[in-house]
Motif scaffolding. Structure first.
Motif, PDB file in Angstrom:
ATOM      1  N   GLU A 136       0.829  -1.204   0.000  1.00 18.61           N
ATOM      2  CA  GLU A 136       0.000   0.000   0.000  1.00 18.61           C
ATOM      3  C   GLU A 136       0.868   1.260   0.000  1.00 18.61           C
ATOM      4  N   TYR A 137       1.928   1.267   0.788  1.00 22.50           N
ATOM      5  CA  TYR A 137       2.835   2.412   0.854  1.00 22.50           C
ATOM      6  C   TYR A 137       3.426   2.729  -0.516  1.00 22.50           C
ATOM      7  N   PHE A 138       3.997   1.726  -1.185  1.00 22.79           N
ATOM      8  CA  PHE A 138       4.618   1.961  -2.497  1.00 22.79           C
ATOM      9  C   PHE A 138       3.606   2.520  -3.492  1.00 22.79           C
ATOM     10  N   ASP A 139       2.397   2.009  -3.464  1.00 16.15           N
ATOM     11  CA  ASP A 139       1.349   2.475  -4.376  1.00 16.15           C
ATOM     12  C   ASP A 139       0.875   3.882  -4.016  1.00 16.15           C
ATOM     13  N   LYS A 140       0.525   4.081  -2.777  1.00 16.49           N
ATOM     14  CA  LYS A 140      -0.042   5.372  -2.351  1.00 16.49           C
ATOM     15  C   LYS A 140       0.933   6.526  -2.521  1.00 16.49           C
ATOM     16  N   PHE A 141       2.186   6.313  -2.157  1.00 13.96           N
ATOM     17  CA  PHE A 141       3.162   7.406  -2.175  1.00 13.96           C
ATOM     18  C   PHE A 141       4.043   7.385  -3.428  1.00 13.96           C
ATOM     19  N   LYS A 142       3.697   6.516  -4.384  1.00 19.59           N
ATOM     20  CA  LYS A 142       4.397   6.463  -5.684  1.00 19.59           C
ATOM     21  C   LYS A 142       5.908   6.286  -5.504  1.00 19.59           C
ATOM     22  N   VAL A 143       6.271   5.318  -4.678  1.00 17.78           N
ATOM     23  CA  VAL A 143       7.677   5.019  -4.402  1.00 17.78           C
ATOM     24  C   VAL A 143       8.075   3.793  -5.221  1.00 17.78           C
ATOM     25  N   ASP A 144       9.162   3.902  -5.958  1.00 19.94           N
ATOM     26  CA  ASP A 144       9.676   2.781  -6.736  1.00 19.94           C
ATOM     27  C   ASP A 144      10.258   1.751  -5.763  1.00 19.94           C
ATOM     28  N   PRO A 145       9.710   0.522  -5.733  1.00 27.60           N
ATOM     29  CA  PRO A 145      10.177  -0.488  -4.791  1.00 27.60           C
ATOM     30  C   PRO A 145      11.380  -1.289  -5.280  1.00 27.60           C
ATOM     31  N   ALA A 146      11.969  -0.904  -6.405  1.00 24.88           N
ATOM     32  CA  ALA A 146      13.020  -1.718  -7.042  1.00 24.88           C
ATOM     33  C   ALA A 146      14.159  -2.090  -6.094  1.00 24.88           C
ATOM     34  N   ASN A 147      14.578  -1.221  -5.213  1.00 27.52           N
ATOM     35  CA  ASN A 147      15.708  -1.510  -4.320  1.00 27.52           C
ATOM     36  C   ASN A 147      15.285  -1.998  -2.938  1.00 27.52           C
ATOM     37  N   PHE A 148      13.991  -2.184  -2.739  1.00 23.53           N
ATOM     38  CA  PHE A 148      13.501  -2.606  -1.434  1.00 23.53           C
ATOM     39  C   PHE A 148      13.730  -4.102  -1.237  1.00 23.53           C
ATOM     40  N   ASP A 149      14.374  -4.476  -0.149  1.00 19.88           N
ATOM     41  CA  ASP A 149      14.645  -5.877   0.174  1.00 19.88           C
ATOM     42  C   ASP A 149      13.817  -6.264   1.396  1.00 19.88           C
ATOM     43  N   PHE A 150      12.650  -6.825   1.140  1.00 20.37           N
ATOM     44  CA  PHE A 150      11.716  -7.189   2.204  1.00 20.37           C
ATOM     45  C   PHE A 150      12.378  -8.060   3.268  1.00 20.37           C
ATOM     46  N   GLU A 151      13.253  -8.960   2.853  1.00 19.58           N
ATOM     47  CA  GLU A 151      13.882  -9.903   3.780  1.00 19.58           C
ATOM     48  C   GLU A 151      14.768  -9.240   4.829  1.00 19.58           C
ATOM     49  N   LYS A 152      15.252  -8.042   4.579  1.00 19.68           N
ATOM     50  CA  LYS A 152      16.055  -7.336   5.586  1.00 19.68           C
ATOM     51  C   LYS A 152      15.207  -6.978   6.809  1.00 19.68           C
ATOM     52  N   TYR A 153      13.949  -6.710   6.563  1.00 17.40           N
ATOM     53  CA  TYR A 153      13.057  -6.229   7.620  1.00 17.40           C
ATOM     54  C   TYR A 153      12.181  -7.339   8.195  1.00 17.40           C
TER      55      TYR A 153
END
Length: 112
Positions: A52-69
């Motif tokens: 929802e965050y990436f969509d709502k705030f128009k943030v490119d998730p390309a570098n986001f590593d879910f597994e870190k968090y």
């Protein structure tokens, strides 16, 4: 431009609902972590929040590593990674509302 208060307000409205028994919301500041600390979300909810965050705030998730968090574990599926609650636990990195605000202002994930 997205402010810190915009992120806090969105988070409180969408994900910080009063507890069933306590009828209170969790205390939230810009330094609140979604993945560590006293008010940690399960990876499935973390997945929902981040989508929802990436969509709502128009943030490119390309570098986001879910597994870190929300570190990957034995089973379960997330759009970002395999994760579940289980015995093989890796220590997650804090994912704070400040990180969300900073990345929203940049339009891309800044922290991976």
């Amino acid at each position: 431009m997205v402010s810190n208060d915009d992120i806090i307000d969105w988070y409180n409205e969408r994900f910080n609902q009063p507890g069933f028994f306590s009828k209170k919301c969790w205390p939230v500041t810009i330094n609140t972590s979604l993945s560590t600390g006293d008010y940690v979300w399960a990876c499935e909810t973390g997945d929902d929040i981040m989508k929802e965050y990436f969509d709502k705030f128009k943030v490119d998730p390309a570098n986001f590593d879910f597994e870190k968090y929300w570190p990957a574990e034995a089973s379960g599926f997330s759009i970002f990674a395999f994760c579940s609650c289980g015995s093989d636990y890796e220590e997650p990195i804090p994912l704070t509302l400040q990180m969300l605000a900073d990345s929203a202002r940049a339009g891309k994930w800044l922290f991976d």
